[in-house]
Scaffold this active site. Sequence first.
Site, PDB file in Angstrom:
ATOM      1  CG  HIS A 162      10.203 118.267  84.336  1.00  0.00           C
ATOM      2  ND1 HIS A 162      10.425 119.613  84.501  1.00  0.00           N
ATOM      3  CD2 HIS A 162       9.313 118.157  83.319  1.00  0.00           C
ATOM      4  CE1 HIS A 162       9.691 120.293  83.641  1.00  0.00           C
ATOM      5  NE2 HIS A 162       9.014 119.425  82.898  1.00  0.00           N
ATOM      6  CB  SER A 283      34.256 100.958  97.730  1.00  0.00           C
ATOM      7  OG  SER A 283      34.512 101.293  99.076  1.00  0.00           O
ATOM      8  CE  LYS A 289      30.075 102.543  96.771  1.00  0.00           C
ATOM      9  NZ  LYS A 289      29.280 103.711  96.890  1.00  0.00           N
ATOM     10  CD  GLU A 296      31.188 108.385  90.015  1.00  0.00           C
ATOM     11  OE1 GLU A 296      31.025 109.084  91.023  1.00  0.00           O
ATOM     12  OE2 GLU A 296      31.714 107.266  90.049  1.00  0.00           O
TER      13      GLU A 296
END
Length: 495
Positions: A162, A283, A289, A296
């Site tokens: 979980h 970024s 970043k 992804e």
Amino acid sequence: MPAPAASDRLWSGGYEEATHPLVQSMNASVRYDQRLWRQDMIGSVAHATMLRDQAILPQADYQAILEGLRAIYADVESGQFVWQEAREDVHMNIEAALRDRIGAPAGRLHTARSRNDQVALDERLWLRQRLGEIVELIASFVETLARLADLHADWPMCGYTHLQRAQPVTVGHHLLAHAQAQLRDADRLLDACRRLDVCPLGAGALAGTTLPIDREKTAHLLGFSKITANSLDAVADRDHLVEAMAAAALGAVHLSRLGEEIVLFASSEFGYLRISDAFTTGSSLMPQKKNPDAAELVRGKAGRVIGDLVALLVALKGLPLAYNKDMQEDKEPLFDALDTWRDCLAVTRDMIAAARWQKASLIEALDRGFLLATDLADALVAAGIPFRTAHEQVAHLVAQLHANQQTFSKVGPQALAEKLGLDVGVVRKALDVKQALRRRDLPGGPHPSQVRREVRQALKRVGQLRQAAQRWLQPCPAEQLLLATGAKLPETAAL
Ligand code: ARG
């Protein structure tokens, strides 16, 4: 766009009107099926050789066809070949180019053959090679995972259920879990290869031919074990594409789960993993970043591979026997699914090989997550307390510590031993991570020596997969003949 000259359409005898330009463009598949050119030529060489051996094709015409195909092969390879939409698909582009080059003998190549059995063949040839390549790629990915697992066999890590910290495992154990899924994916492909290993040539448009062809010979020249059993099925069947794409969809889903973990574990919230700069991007706005784009994208691309599978299934659903033009719609999803899966495999393999696990963060998370609570409860059980009572006692203790922002290690074994009425030595042992891992010493468990054993087994499987893939990667006799690299081919002794 000008209407095609009648001679561009190999079926144009008897046609008086030109095709509607939009229909011509919708009907043409050469934009995307031209990548089957190699397979198409290999199929033609096998077919022509068999026709010659059966005395259906004169030797001189055979020779001209073979030489013409070799010249076209060189043109396509060097980028000189001009694909023409007016010639519809890869099959007719090559046949028309052969006619342009050698004239009349080209007209005999399509004897006892239809584009329906031709396309069915080309797709099988393309697919078996691509599946062989993917099996090899999976083998190298599993090898990477196994070598990393070996290096991190005793690095403790939180195991989750979980997405809540649950029990300690090892980094090696976690990596090998992903390797097992990959091994199943490779097995699925080898299984699909076994079923696609039948040659459809000879099925013609749907009902075979009246000419005395030798289907077994063609199959042999193309490296197939068998011939298809039913001519209607041979041209209607796309099961092998569905099977390969279903395997691709599941394979992409497996990679997406690992991609998601890489995204999570590389975040500052976890801090377990540092991804190499080669797999992140910055970024344009926020200077601090480093985004895990590659992970992804691997996560995201599973959606498109699933979409490809569904597109094909829906195109096939409800089609009557035998060939229907709807089936031309199989190619774009097929190519997209297998290209995407292949690229995701290679990127994931290289990304995980270059990533660095962060030992300090892994260990800190173990303590903060009270991961050894089960071990403490088991220690109470060993002291004679029923498991349900032990569970409740430890649960209360954890709740109390949590409320006071304490951890097992901050409170220390002495205080814990007093609270639970246990010997301090027993508590110390229960809360030692190394010992906790050693207690999980069963086949398939996270104990470092079990991890190392699983590594050895996985590496053995890698060797077997590589060997099995070779079966689908070797050039068949017809390909050797086309490239003129074959030493002795009995069928071509007359050449
Ligand atoms: N381009 C076609 C396809 O990919 C080849 C088979 C066409 N057959 C036909 N009878 N029109 O499906």
